[in-house]
Design a protein around this motif. Sequence first.
Motif, PDB file in Angstrom:
ATOM      1  N   ARG A   1      13.295  -4.799  18.368  1.00  0.00           N
ATOM      2  CA  ARG A   1      12.431  -3.653  18.018  1.00  0.00           C
ATOM      3  C   ARG A   1      12.259  -3.562  16.502  1.00  0.00           C
ATOM      4  O   ARG A   1      11.155  -3.343  15.991  1.00  0.00           O
ATOM      5  CB  ARG A   1      13.047  -2.364  18.553  1.00  0.00           C
ATOM      6  N   ASP A   2      13.359  -3.735  15.797  1.00  0.00           N
ATOM      7  CA  ASP A   2      13.305  -3.652  14.345  1.00  0.00           C
ATOM      8  C   ASP A   2      12.450  -4.776  13.748  1.00  0.00           C
ATOM      9  O   ASP A   2      11.922  -4.639  12.628  1.00  0.00           O
ATOM     10  CB  ASP A   2      14.721  -3.711  13.759  1.00  0.00           C
ATOM     11  N   ALA A   3      12.330  -5.886  14.527  1.00  0.00           N
ATOM     12  CA  ALA A   3      11.514  -7.015  14.057  1.00  0.00           C
ATOM     13  C   ALA A   3      10.064  -6.899  14.512  1.00  0.00           C
ATOM     14  O   ALA A   3       9.259  -7.799  14.248  1.00  0.00           O
ATOM     15  CB  ALA A   3      12.108  -8.331  14.543  1.00  0.00           C
ATOM     16  N   GLY A   4       9.733  -5.814  15.227  1.00  0.00           N
ATOM     17  CA  GLY A   4       8.344  -5.586  15.610  1.00  0.00           C
ATOM     18  C   GLY A   4       8.029  -5.677  17.083  1.00  0.00           C
ATOM     19  O   GLY A   4       6.888  -5.430  17.489  1.00  0.00           O
ATOM     20  N   THR A   5       9.013  -6.043  17.933  1.00  0.00           N
ATOM     21  CA  THR A   5       8.781  -6.122  19.376  1.00  0.00           C
ATOM     22  C   THR A   5       9.206  -4.811  20.025  1.00  0.00           C
ATOM     23  O   THR A   5      10.372  -4.413  19.905  1.00  0.00           O
ATOM     24  CB  THR A   5       9.573  -7.276  20.011  1.00  0.00           C
ATOM     25  N   PRO A   6       8.307  -4.115  20.725  1.00  0.00           N
ATOM     26  CA  PRO A   6       8.666  -2.826  21.328  1.00  0.00           C
ATOM     27  C   PRO A   6       9.794  -2.962  22.340  1.00  0.00           C
ATOM     28  O   PRO A   6       9.950  -4.005  22.994  1.00  0.00           O
ATOM     29  CB  PRO A   6       7.369  -2.368  22.002  1.00  0.00           C
ATOM     30  N   LEU A   7      10.572  -1.912  22.482  1.00  0.00           N
ATOM     31  CA  LEU A   7      11.578  -1.864  23.543  1.00  0.00           C
ATOM     32  C   LEU A   7      10.891  -1.861  24.898  1.00  0.00           C
ATOM     33  O   LEU A   7       9.774  -1.338  25.034  1.00  0.00           O
ATOM     34  CB  LEU A   7      12.420  -0.590  23.426  1.00  0.00           C
ATOM     35  N   PRO A   8      11.516  -2.429  25.952  1.00  0.00           N
ATOM     36  CA  PRO A   8      10.977  -2.232  27.293  1.00  0.00           C
ATOM     37  C   PRO A   8      11.032  -0.747  27.626  1.00  0.00           C
ATOM     38  O   PRO A   8      11.846  -0.004  27.059  1.00  0.00           O
ATOM     39  CB  PRO A   8      11.928  -3.046  28.182  1.00  0.00           C
ATOM     40  N   THR A   9      10.195  -0.313  28.525  1.00  0.00           N
ATOM     41  CA  THR A   9      10.236   1.108  28.877  1.00  0.00           C
ATOM     42  C   THR A   9      11.308   1.409  29.911  1.00  0.00           C
ATOM     43  O   THR A   9      11.666   2.571  30.112  1.00  0.00           O
ATOM     44  CB  THR A   9       8.872   1.572  29.425  1.00  0.00           C
TER      45      THR A   9
END
Length: 331
Positions: A227-235
């Motif tokens: 997430r911190d690298a730009g990939t959203p967390l799964p919901t």
Amino acid sequence: MADVAEKAGVSRALVSIVFRNQPGAGQETRDRVLRVAEEIGYRPDNAARLLARGRSRTLGVLFTVHQPFQADLVEGIYPEAERYGYEVLLSATAPGRDEGQAVEALLAHRCEALILLGPLSDPDRLDALGRRAVAVSVGRRVRDASLDSVYSADNKGVRQAMDHLAELGHRSITHVDGGRDPGSAERRRAYRAAMRRHGLETEARVIPGSHTEDAGIEAGRLLLAERDAGTPLPTAILASNDRCAMGLLMAFARAGVDVPGEVSVVGYDDSHLSHLMPVALTTVRQDAVLMAEQAVRFAVDRLDDATIGVREAVIDPKLVVRDTSGPPAFR
């Protein structure tokens, strides 16, 4: 018994009659013998008496100390064993003490049958054990082996969890699997099948893990780093079991991630651990009491009749919706 007989002023044979509750002693004599036995701290050695008859009437249970669901199973085994007139002897696996050692300890104590909770040994070893002794595998189906099995219909449990998440509107659903732990392969397959059924194949992702809190923490850290690298967390995340789910919740809580506001988490087992979490866990309930009772019945039945063929009992699980699952947030 000789000490009791001497102090009570009766014969040793009469003491034996009293403790076996056989006719041949008057009530006054019985009361005196029992009172003397209490005074000197004597207890009949029932184990020795049974062994003299060629029976121990003891069921040996193999378990892992740190698995809460196995503790729930043990709790269910005791009353059912007692109902059939059997004692229970426990032997745990631990670092430096593998399943082979734990099993041999039970056999050395003359357990008549073995109940194996979540065994990890390969099928050939379990088959060999089933040929040596009466054995029941609980929580793992062992194909083509000489032992009975009691396990949950994991495909149904995962399907219920995935349907619940899909109906809430989730599409990005990740699975943290249980590695080689019992039931993991079935749950992994069921997860992939459910993602295909809901048309979400492209969203499917399995993160390798295990049935431990550490696996959940590591998976949570991985997702947070992405997430911190730009990939959203799964919901939403389906964890391999409740312990893994607890690790995920710990990782997210430390990072300030709201559950279920940002991520829904679903566990598996409905062990007593799921009720102790600060946020009540949505999970798939395996009926520990029913599984334990069935395992004891399988063991006792085979002790009574060695000609019974290999049997399986498949117990239906049930989704329990609590506070860690909800609709996905808009992005």
